[in-house]
Structure formats: structure tokens, C-alpha cells
Design a protein around this motif. Sequence first.
Motif, PDB file in Angstrom:
ATOM      1  N   ASN A  78       8.845 112.667   6.123  1.00  0.00           N
ATOM      2  CA  ASN A  78       7.987 113.019   7.247  1.00  0.00           C
ATOM      3  C   ASN A  78       8.619 112.487   8.531  1.00  0.00           C
ATOM      4  N   LEU A  79       9.114 113.392   9.382  1.00  0.00           N
ATOM      5  CA  LEU A  79       9.776 113.018  10.628  1.00  0.00           C
ATOM      6  C   LEU A  79       8.907 113.378  11.820  1.00  0.00           C
ATOM      7  N   GLU A  80       9.252 112.846  12.976  1.00  0.00           N
ATOM      8  CA  GLU A  80       8.537 113.227  14.197  1.00  0.00           C
ATOM      9  C   GLU A  80       8.736 114.704  14.491  1.00  0.00           C
ATOM     10  N   SER A  81       9.932 115.214  14.163  1.00  0.00           N
ATOM     11  CA  SER A  81      10.256 116.608  14.475  1.00  0.00           C
ATOM     12  C   SER A  81       9.754 117.586  13.425  1.00  0.00           C
ATOM     13  N   GLY A  82       9.301 117.103  12.286  1.00  0.00           N
ATOM     14  CA  GLY A  82       8.810 117.994  11.241  1.00  0.00           C
ATOM     15  C   GLY A  82       8.920 117.372   9.865  1.00  0.00           C
ATOM     16  N   LEU A  83       8.863 118.206   8.881  1.00  0.00           N
ATOM     17  CA  LEU A  83       8.908 117.775   7.497  1.00  0.00           C
ATOM     18  C   LEU A  83      10.248 118.196   6.896  1.00  0.00           C
ATOM     19  N   CYS A  84      11.083 117.229   6.527  1.00  0.00           N
ATOM     20  CA  CYS A  84      12.391 117.513   5.944  1.00  0.00           C
ATOM     21  C   CYS A  84      12.225 117.594   4.430  1.00  0.00           C
ATOM     22  N   VAL A  85      12.635 118.728   3.851  1.00  0.00           N
ATOM     23  CA  VAL A  85      12.429 118.963   2.421  1.00  0.00           C
ATOM     24  C   VAL A  85      13.757 119.279   1.750  1.00  0.00           C
ATOM     25  N   LEU A  86      14.005 118.575   0.640  1.00  0.00           N
ATOM     26  CA  LEU A  86      15.132 118.883  -0.228  1.00  0.00           C
ATOM     27  C   LEU A  86      14.610 119.783  -1.341  1.00  0.00           C
ATOM     28  N   TYR A  87      15.189 120.986  -1.458  1.00  0.00           N
ATOM     29  CA  TYR A  87      14.759 121.953  -2.463  1.00  0.00           C
ATOM     30  C   TYR A  87      15.843 122.154  -3.527  1.00  0.00           C
ATOM     31  N   CYS A  88      15.410 122.360  -4.756  1.00  0.00           N
ATOM     32  CA  CYS A  88      16.295 122.861  -5.809  1.00  0.00           C
ATOM     33  C   CYS A  88      16.225 124.384  -5.727  1.00  0.00           C
ATOM     34  N   LEU A  89      17.384 125.055  -5.691  1.00  0.00           N
ATOM     35  CA  LEU A  89      17.412 126.478  -5.362  1.00  0.00           C
ATOM     36  C   LEU A  89      16.943 127.408  -6.472  1.00  0.00           C
ATOM     37  N   ASN A  90      17.168 127.043  -7.716  1.00  0.00           N
ATOM     38  CA  ASN A  90      16.645 127.869  -8.799  1.00  0.00           C
ATOM     39  C   ASN A  90      16.591 127.071 -10.087  1.00  0.00           C
ATOM     40  N   CYS A  91      16.041 127.662 -11.121  1.00  0.00           N
ATOM     41  CA  CYS A  91      15.807 126.934 -12.369  1.00  0.00           C
ATOM     42  C   CYS A  91      17.026 126.912 -13.275  1.00  0.00           C
ATOM     43  N   GLU A  92      18.108 127.569 -12.889  1.00  0.00           N
ATOM     44  CA  GLU A  92      19.271 127.675 -13.764  1.00  0.00           C
ATOM     45  C   GLU A  92      20.471 126.879 -13.272  1.00  0.00           C
ATOM     46  N   THR A  93      20.434 126.368 -12.043  1.00  0.00           N
ATOM     47  CA  THR A  93      21.549 125.578 -11.526  1.00  0.00           C
ATOM     48  C   THR A  93      21.020 124.270 -10.956  1.00  0.00           C
ATOM     49  N   THR A  94      21.959 123.429 -10.530  1.00  0.00           N
ATOM     50  CA  THR A  94      21.581 122.157  -9.902  1.00  0.00           C
ATOM     51  C   THR A  94      21.842 122.193  -8.400  1.00  0.00           C
ATOM     52  N   LEU A  95      21.966 123.387  -7.825  1.00  0.00           N
ATOM     53  CA  LEU A  95      22.241 123.520  -6.389  1.00  0.00           C
ATOM     54  C   LEU A  95      20.981 123.278  -5.562  1.00  0.00           C
ATOM     55  N   HIS A  96      21.190 122.809  -4.328  1.00  0.00           N
ATOM     56  CA  HIS A  96      20.072 122.423  -3.470  1.00  0.00           C
ATOM     57  C   HIS A  96      20.217 122.999  -2.062  1.00  0.00           C
ATOM     58  N   SER A  97      19.122 122.912  -1.320  1.00  0.00           N
ATOM     59  CA  SER A  97      19.120 123.232   0.105  1.00  0.00           C
ATOM     60  C   SER A  97      18.238 122.197   0.803  1.00  0.00           C
ATOM     61  N   ILE A  98      18.433 122.062   2.110  1.00  0.00           N
ATOM     62  CA  ILE A  98      17.579 121.173   2.910  1.00  0.00           C
ATOM     63  C   ILE A  98      17.035 121.990   4.062  1.00  0.00           C
ATOM     64  N   GLU A  99      15.725 121.891   4.287  1.00  0.00           N
ATOM     65  CA  GLU A  99      15.086 122.603   5.389  1.00  0.00           C
ATOM     66  C   GLU A  99      14.209 121.646   6.184  1.00  0.00           C
TER      67      GLU A  99
END
Length: 201
Positions: A78-99
Amino acid sequence: MKLLPNRRLVRFADVGSYSPYCICIRDDIIVIYIWSVTVKFNEYNNRNHVIWMNTDGIVTKRSLFSEIGWKRPCSIQNLESGLCVLYCLNCETTLHSIELLDAKSDKCDKLYCFKGIYGFNPQKNFECKGICVDKAGNILVSDYRHHSVYVLDKELKYKKTLFDARNGLDKPAAICIFNNHLWVADGNQIFIFNYECVGSS
């Protein structure tokens, strides 16, 4: 139940019928991210429910939004500028994204997303096991595939690499900052590095 200083009992808020996937606390505000996914006609639809509450368990805000695709939350800050979220991209890989999501928006609109470093597309190369935030609002990221921990600014742009294989990192995972030290879980060991805030972006 919680007993307040005036001896009044209050209930902690009900977070719904789904299990929370991640939680964080900052400035006495607790943020809970609840997620579920359904499949219809071979298409994933994820339902996202973000709840803000105070430490007395009183809900102060809710956001509810749905997206097409499979994108499971792993960690939030939880940041002043918003909510930083680490996502797992799908159920078959270990790849991620940050938004970075707009916490002021009812639908948590996306403000920024991490575009990657080293010239690699994060949708194909980014595997992250942990994020945390320093006092200046920089996001620290453990990059499992590149054996490193680096810093992103408030718009999720790469700033600098802090530690990597030259410092002994092999499989950096969960990370946190405590008492001006960066703690990094790495395989069956924990590294503790001195850490000075990277100046405000």
C-alpha cells in the motif's frame, strides 16, 4: 472480536466467502486482496475484491473489479501513489507482472506496469518471488531468474540493481526491509544487507 480501550467489543470485518490471497499493513491501514477465477468457454475471468480496513476491523473502503484472463495476486504494498501488486501471470508458469493500481478509483484502474529490464520482456522472462517498499516509496524487487534484487521507482521503472550473484544471491525470494537492513530469503539461507534508501524519484 476485539476489545477497544473503552471496553467495547467490536467484530473484525467479514472479508467475504473467498480466502484472502495477500494482505499488507501501512500507517494502521490494512489492505486485503481477495481473488477468485472462473472458466467459461475456455476463457478465464478473474474477480478481484480489495478491502481497506482500520486496525479495529472497520472497513473504510472496498473495490470490486473483474478482468478477462488468469492473473493471481501474490503480494501487495500500500503506497501513497496507489496499490502495488505482484501478480502471477497464469497457472502453468512461474512468470509474474507488477502493476500499480489507482487506490482512489472504484475499479482500481491500472496506473503503471513494470516493463522489464535488461531488454527482456517481463511477460516472458520475469519471475519474482517478493516485493517490498522503502521509506522513500521505491519498490524493491527480487528477480529469481536473474539472481538479483533491484529498485523500481514510483512509476515501476527500473532504477538500479542493489545486489546480485556477485553478492552471493542465487535464488532470491521473499524480501523485506527492517532497521535499515534488507533481508533476502535465498534457497536455504537468508542474506542481510545494509540498506540506505535510494533517493526519492
